[in-house]
Design an enzyme around this catalytic site. Structure first.
Site, PDB file in Angstrom:
ATOM      1  N   ASP A 240      -2.441  10.249   3.415  1.00  0.00           N
ATOM      2  CA  ASP A 240      -2.028   9.076   2.649  1.00  0.00           C
ATOM      3  C   ASP A 240      -2.136   9.373   1.153  1.00  0.00           C
ATOM      4  O   ASP A 240      -3.075   8.947   0.489  1.00  0.00           O
ATOM      5  CB  ASP A 240      -2.911   7.887   3.038  1.00  0.00           C
TER       6      ASP A 240
ATOM      7  N   HIS B 131       4.693   9.613  -5.633  1.00  0.00           N
ATOM      8  CA  HIS B 131       5.616   8.788  -6.422  1.00  0.00           C
ATOM      9  C   HIS B 131       5.924   9.528  -7.717  1.00  0.00           C
ATOM     10  O   HIS B 131       5.105   9.559  -8.633  1.00  0.00           O
ATOM     11  CB  HIS B 131       4.969   7.431  -6.714  1.00  0.00           C
ATOM     12  N   ASP B 132       7.103  10.131  -7.783  1.00  0.00           N
ATOM     13  CA  ASP B 132       7.497  10.889  -8.965  1.00  0.00           C
ATOM     14  C   ASP B 132       9.012  11.070  -8.891  1.00  0.00           C
ATOM     15  O   ASP B 132       9.667  10.474  -8.040  1.00  0.00           O
ATOM     16  CB  ASP B 132       6.767  12.238  -8.995  1.00  0.00           C
TER      17      ASP B 132
ATOM     18  N   ASN C 232      12.793  15.589  -7.352  1.00  0.00           N
ATOM     19  CA  ASN C 232      12.542  17.020  -7.224  1.00  0.00           C
ATOM     20  C   ASN C 232      11.044  17.319  -7.114  1.00  0.00           C
ATOM     21  O   ASN C 232      10.621  18.158  -6.315  1.00  0.00           O
ATOM     22  CB  ASN C 232      13.131  17.759  -8.424  1.00  0.00           C
TER      23      ASN C 232
ATOM     24  N   THR D 289      -1.708  -3.707  -0.202  1.00  0.00           N
ATOM     25  CA  THR D 289      -2.380  -4.894   0.351  1.00  0.00           C
ATOM     26  C   THR D 289      -3.390  -5.489  -0.627  1.00  0.00           C
ATOM     27  O   THR D 289      -3.931  -6.566  -0.381  1.00  0.00           O
ATOM     28  CB  THR D 289      -3.083  -4.551   1.673  1.00  0.00           C
TER      29      THR D 289
ATOM     30  N   ARG E 164      -8.975  -6.431   8.880  1.00  0.00           N
ATOM     31  CA  ARG E 164     -10.359  -6.863   8.908  1.00  0.00           C
ATOM     32  C   ARG E 164     -10.630  -7.631  10.200  1.00  0.00           C
ATOM     33  O   ARG E 164      -9.730  -8.271  10.755  1.00  0.00           O
ATOM     34  CB  ARG E 164     -10.677  -7.766   7.710  1.00  0.00           C
TER      35      ARG E 164
ATOM     36  N   GLY F 238     -10.564   1.057   8.040  1.00  0.00           N
ATOM     37  CA  GLY F 238     -11.576   1.842   7.360  1.00  0.00           C
ATOM     38  C   GLY F 238     -12.965   1.258   7.473  1.00  0.00           C
ATOM     39  O   GLY F 238     -13.697   1.533   8.420  1.00  0.00           O
ATOM     40  N   ARG F 239     -13.332   0.428   6.508  1.00  0.00           N
ATOM     41  CA  ARG F 239     -14.705  -0.039   6.388  1.00  0.00           C
ATOM     42  C   ARG F 239     -15.269  -0.733   7.624  1.00  0.00           C
ATOM     43  O   ARG F 239     -16.454  -0.561   7.922  1.00  0.00           O
ATOM     44  CB  ARG F 239     -14.837  -0.932   5.144  1.00  0.00           C
TER      45      ARG F 239
END
Length: 223
Positions: A58, A62-63, A66, A114, A174, A203-204
């Site tokens: 993850d 973002h660019d 190329n 989020t 959650r 995750g948490r």
């Protein structure tokens, strides 16, 4: 298929490995984000992959097109199961990212984080609601040929209706009695799964539990 991908966002490789080892029988994969990757790079990803679980990388690339394409090419030896880019990078960037990805890697576009709500979007010049912005970016991602999108549980049902075959990733989940933390648009894992989520990033509620394995099993049982 177990839809749960445990988000292991820590710069501590030993802790990351220990958590993954504890929960490996009750999750479908491991999500590694910027915090982990900046600390350990490809070596850390290879070490985590030794557990035999799919890796969701993850990095939210973002660019310019190329640059993103070359970054994706550089990640090819890691063969991630899932890789994220930002939908806001535009059609050409999305197309190039998908073209550069190895066979078997799902490229998914992040729509609206989020942690953002309507006031946050307004502050950066986006007049649409989070729901409408997600749908606009999901359509862009679909037309650009990537595999799916990342969206909150509040939008996943609408995205699933518009893109039934899309690979839909839902983070920020959650438990009913859990604290939202820095997330602003949250639902439970079961609600997201019922609404059409392909995978659930958690995750948490797992990694910060006293017993991560028991927490993962309890969430798996709700599905």
């Amino acid at each position: 298929m177990n839809k749960i991908f445990v988000a292991i966002d820590t710069p501590d490789l030993a802790r990351a490995s220990a958590i993954a080892a504890k929960v490996r029988r009750h999750v479908g994969g491991i999500k590694l984000g910027l915090e982990f990757f900046c600390a350990h790079g490809p070596h850390g990803v290879h070490q985590m992959a030794e557990l035999g679980l799919p890796i969701f990388l993850d990095l939210k690339l973002h660019d310019i097109p190329n640059t993103v394409a070359k970054a994706v090419q550089a990640l090819r030896p890691l063969a991630p199961a899932v890789l994220t880019v930002h939908a806001a990078g535009g059609r050409a960037m999305l197309e190039d990212a998908k073209a550069a990805a190895p066979t078997g890697t799902k490229v998914v576009a992040v729509t609206t984080l989020t942690s953002l709500d309507a006031s946050d979007l307004s502050s950066i010049g986006v007049a649409h609601s989070p729901h409408d912005q997600v749908l606009r970016l999901a359509e862009l991602a679909r037309s650009a040929g990537v595999d799916g999108v990342v969206c909150s549980g509040e939008e996943v049902a609408a995205v699933h209706r518009a893109w039934p075959k899309g690979f839909l990733v839902v983070p920020g989940l959650r438990l009913p009695d859990g604290a939202a933390g820095d997330q602003k648009r949250v639902v439970t894992p079961r609600q997201a799964a019922d609404a059409g989520a392909s995978i659930l990033v958690i995750g948490r509620p797992i990694t910060q539990a006293a017993d991560p394995d028991q927490a993962a099993r309890a969430i798996e049982a709700t599905l």
